[in-house]
Enzyme design. Sequence first.
Site, PDB file in Angstrom:
ATOM      1  N   PHE A  92      -1.594  -0.506 -10.192  1.00 43.40           N
ATOM      2  CA  PHE A  92      -2.244  -1.657  -9.554  1.00 43.40           C
ATOM      3  C   PHE A  92      -3.548  -2.068 -10.230  1.00 43.40           C
ATOM      4  CE2 PHE A  92      -3.187   2.114  -6.907  1.00 43.40           C
ATOM      5  CZ  PHE A  92      -4.574   2.182  -7.063  1.00 43.40           C
ATOM      6  N   ARG A 102      -8.141  10.575  -6.795  1.00 43.55           N
ATOM      7  CA  ARG A 102      -9.193   9.711  -6.270  1.00 43.55           C
ATOM      8  C   ARG A 102     -10.498  10.487  -6.101  1.00 43.55           C
ATOM      9  NH1 ARG A 102      -8.433   7.546  -0.190  1.00 43.55           N
ATOM     10  NH2 ARG A 102     -10.405   8.305   0.608  1.00 43.55           N
ATOM     11  N   LYS A 113       0.890  -1.171   0.000  1.00 44.44           N
ATOM     12  CA  LYS A 113       0.000   0.000   0.000  1.00 44.44           C
ATOM     13  C   LYS A 113       0.925   1.217   0.000  1.00 44.44           C
ATOM     14  CE  LYS A 113      -4.054   2.126   2.166  1.00 44.44           C
ATOM     15  NZ  LYS A 113      -3.681   3.497   1.993  1.00 44.44           N
ATOM     16  N   LYS A 164      -7.336  -3.307   3.602  1.00 48.72           N
ATOM     17  CA  LYS A 164      -6.058  -2.625   3.850  1.00 48.72           C
ATOM     18  C   LYS A 164      -5.538  -2.918   5.255  1.00 48.72           C
ATOM     19  CE  LYS A 164      -8.602   1.540   4.907  1.00 48.72           C
ATOM     20  NZ  LYS A 164      -8.924   2.893   4.685  1.00 48.72           N
TER      21      LYS A 164
HETATM   22  P1  ATP Z   1      -7.008   7.089   5.021  1.00 51.68           P
HETATM   23  O1  ATP Z   1      -8.385   7.570   4.651  1.00 51.68           O
HETATM   24  O2  ATP Z   1      -6.951   6.176   6.199  1.00 51.68           O
HETATM   25  O3  ATP Z   1      -5.960   8.165   5.001  1.00 51.68           O
HETATM   26  P2  ATP Z   1      -6.300   6.386   2.407  1.00 51.68           P
HETATM   27  O4  ATP Z   1      -6.463   7.815   2.060  1.00 51.68           O
HETATM   28  O5  ATP Z   1      -5.003   5.766   2.122  1.00 51.68           O
HETATM   29  O6  ATP Z   1      -6.646   6.108   3.886  1.00 51.68           O
HETATM   30  P3  ATP Z   1      -7.769   4.115   1.826  1.00 51.68           P
HETATM   31  O7  ATP Z   1      -9.169   3.877   1.444  1.00 51.68           O
HETATM   32  O8  ATP Z   1      -7.325   3.619   3.118  1.00 51.68           O
HETATM   33  O9  ATP Z   1      -7.460   5.616   1.658  1.00 51.68           O
HETATM   34  O10 ATP Z   1      -6.826   3.438   0.751  1.00 51.68           O
HETATM   35  C1  ATP Z   1      -7.103   3.504  -0.584  1.00 51.68           C
HETATM   36  C2  ATP Z   1      -6.000   4.231  -1.278  1.00 51.68           C
HETATM   37  O11 ATP Z   1      -4.748   3.557  -1.139  1.00 51.68           O
HETATM   38  C3  ATP Z   1      -6.221   4.261  -2.759  1.00 51.68           C
HETATM   39  O12 ATP Z   1      -7.086   5.302  -3.137  1.00 51.68           O
HETATM   40  C4  ATP Z   1      -4.831   4.432  -3.329  1.00 51.68           C
HETATM   41  O13 ATP Z   1      -4.556   5.808  -3.446  1.00 51.68           O
HETATM   42  C5  ATP Z   1      -3.914   3.891  -2.245  1.00 51.68           C
HETATM   43  N1  ATP Z   1      -3.137   2.708  -2.651  1.00 51.68           N
HETATM   44  C6  ATP Z   1      -1.809   2.558  -2.425  1.00 51.68           C
HETATM   45  N2  ATP Z   1      -1.371   1.375  -2.865  1.00 51.68           N
HETATM   46  C7  ATP Z   1      -2.438   0.754  -3.408  1.00 51.68           C
HETATM   47  C8  ATP Z   1      -2.614  -0.523  -4.031  1.00 51.68           C
HETATM   48  N3  ATP Z   1      -1.624  -1.410  -4.178  1.00 51.68           N
HETATM   49  N4  ATP Z   1      -3.874  -0.839  -4.444  1.00 51.68           N
HETATM   50  C9  ATP Z   1      -4.899   0.008  -4.286  1.00 51.68           C
HETATM   51  N5  ATP Z   1      -4.784   1.221  -3.718  1.00 51.68           N
HETATM   52  C10 ATP Z   1      -3.571   1.599  -3.273  1.00 51.68           C
END
Ligand code: ATP
Length: 567
Positions: A342, A272, A252, A424
Amino acid sequence: MKYQELVEVYQDLEKNSSKIKKTEIIANLMKKTSDDELQKVVLLIQGIVFPKFYGYELGIAIQMMIKAIAKSTGHEIKRVEDEFKKLGDLGVVVEKLTEEKKQSVLVKKELDISAVFKNLQELAYIEGVGTQDKKLNLISELLSFAKPKEAKYIVRTILGDLRVGVAEGIIRDAIAKAFLEDDKESKDAVDYALNIYPDFGEVALIAKSKGIEGLKKIKIKIGQPIQVMLGEKAESIEEIIKNFGKIAAEFKYDGMRAQIHKDGDKIWIYTRRLENVTKQFPDLVKLCKDNIKVKRCVLEGEVVGVDKNYQPLPFQILSQRIQRKYDIEKMVEEIPIQINFFDIVLYEDEQLLDKNLLERRKYLEKAIKQIPNRFVLAKQIITDKVNELKKFYKESLNAKQEGLFLKVIESKYVFGRKVGGWYKLKPTMETLDLAIIGATWGTGKRAGWMGSFILGCKDEKTGKFLECGMLGTGVKEKKTAETDITFKELTEILKPLIISEDASQIKIKPKVVISVDYQEIQKSPNYDSGFALRFPRFISLREDKGIDDVDTIERIKYLYNMQKKSK
Ligand code: ATP
C-alpha cells in the site's frame, strides 16, 4: 567518562519528577559528553544498549539475575530471593548486598561507561552451548567490580527496567536543548530526524556535529527502518466524504505490517514496531528479490497468512511466524503468506515522503511485478460515492479482512498516528490490548499452571501499568485448534517475567500483550485503574505488539463514557 558520573545523573533523574528538570539534567550530561561516548550515553540514559530496532535482547530472566547477584556478593540464593520479596526491586537488592560486602573487598576497579556498555552489549551476542553460564559469569564479574550504586543501575539496565522516568519525548527535547535552540523549529527537526533514524544516539551526534540543517537533511537510510504512518478512526463514510470529497479507499487487511527495504540483492523486513523479522520470512525475501523491479527502494505492505486456496487465515495463525526463531522452513510450508502493498517511501534514490498518495501509488505500480494472490497491490477504489464505499466495505469484510482505510488523496507520508490523512473504518466491537501484569496459581485442573491473569492498562502520564481486570476465560486447558493458547503455554511464556510471589499471587513484569474482549466496562474500587472489565475473554497473544502499544487508561475511560451514552 566514569560510570559513576552517569550513576549520579540517574539519581538526579530519580529525585526530580518534573519533565523540564529532567530535560535539563540530560541536556547538561549530553553537553559534557565527548563525541565518541555520546551515542553510548544517550542509549544508557534510556536504559538500553542497542537502538530498539536492532532487535537484540540481553535475554536475562529474573531468576538468572538472582543467581548472578548471589555469586557476585557471595550470598546464598535464598538470601537474595528473600531480600527481593521484601524490596521488590533487584537493583535495590544488589545495592544493599554489595554495600554489606564492601568491607571485605579491598579494591574496586573504576568502571567507565565504555566498558560497562561493551559488557552489556556482549550479553546479547553470547550464543550456543553454555550460553546461560557465560552470561551469568559476565554479569557477576561486572557486578563484582561495581560500587553499590553502580551495581543497582547495571542490574536495572540488564533487566530492562531502569526506572528513572525518562520518556522518549524528554530525550528528544534534551537533544534540542543541548545542541540547538530551545524552540519549536529545533524540536521539530529532532523529531523529523528521529522518525527517519529511530536511533537517539545517532541523532544526538548529528545534532551536535551538523546542527539543525544537518538534521533536516537526513534521508532514509536503506536497511534502517523509519517510523510508520498510522490511521485515525473514521466516524463514518459519510463524514469522511463530507470533509474530503473524493478519497482513495483500500482494504484494511488483517495481518502484519511489513516495511521492506531493498538494496540490490539485500532485503530487510521490519514490523510496525520496527522489529527486524527478515529471518522469519525467507519466502517473502525471495518474492521481493524476484519481483521488485527497482534496485533500491522502501515499500510497505500488509502480510496476510493464507491457506492452500489463498483464502486469508486469522491473524493469530500468522502471528506464530512473527517471533519464531526455529523450524522456520516448516512454518513457511505450513503458513504461506501473501503481501498487499500500500505504500512506497523511497524509489531508487528519490525520497517520496512529500509526494501525495496517488503519486506514491504510481511509483509503487512501477516498482513491483504483481503475482496474483501472492505479491499484489492493496485493493483500492477512488470515489466520492457513499454507496460504492459501503459496497467496498462489505466486500472487505466478506473477504475476512478488517474493514477499510479511507485515505485522503492529497495526503503525504507523515509519521505516527493523529496526523490526518488516513482514516480507518472497522466494525465497532472494540477489543483492548492489555499487558499481563500479574497472575494467580491455578487449582484443580489448572494446578501447576497460572490459572488467572491480571490485566494492566497503561497510565501514559507516569508510564506505570494499572490493574483493570482478571482474566481466565478464553485460555484453554487443552489445545483443540492451532490458534488456541493453553494455560501451560501462557505460564511458560510468563514464568521468566515473574517479579515476586506472595502466597498464590504472582507479580509479573509487563511485557506480554494480549487482545481481550469483554462484555462491559464497570467502575471498580478493587483495581488501581478505577475500572474493571466485566467478563474479559482472551482473544489472542499479540506478539506483534509491545508494551508501548498497550491501551491506556484514557482509552478505557473513553470507552466507558461511550458505553454510558449508548445505554
Ligand atoms: P488496533 O490497534 O485497533 O488493533 P491496528 O493494529 O490494526 O489496530 P491501526 O492503527 O488501526 O492498527 O491500523 C494500522 C495498521 O493497519 C497498519 O499498521 C497496517 O498494518 C494495517 N493495514 C492493513 N491494510 C492497510 C492499508 N491498506 N493501508 C495501511 N495500513 C493497512
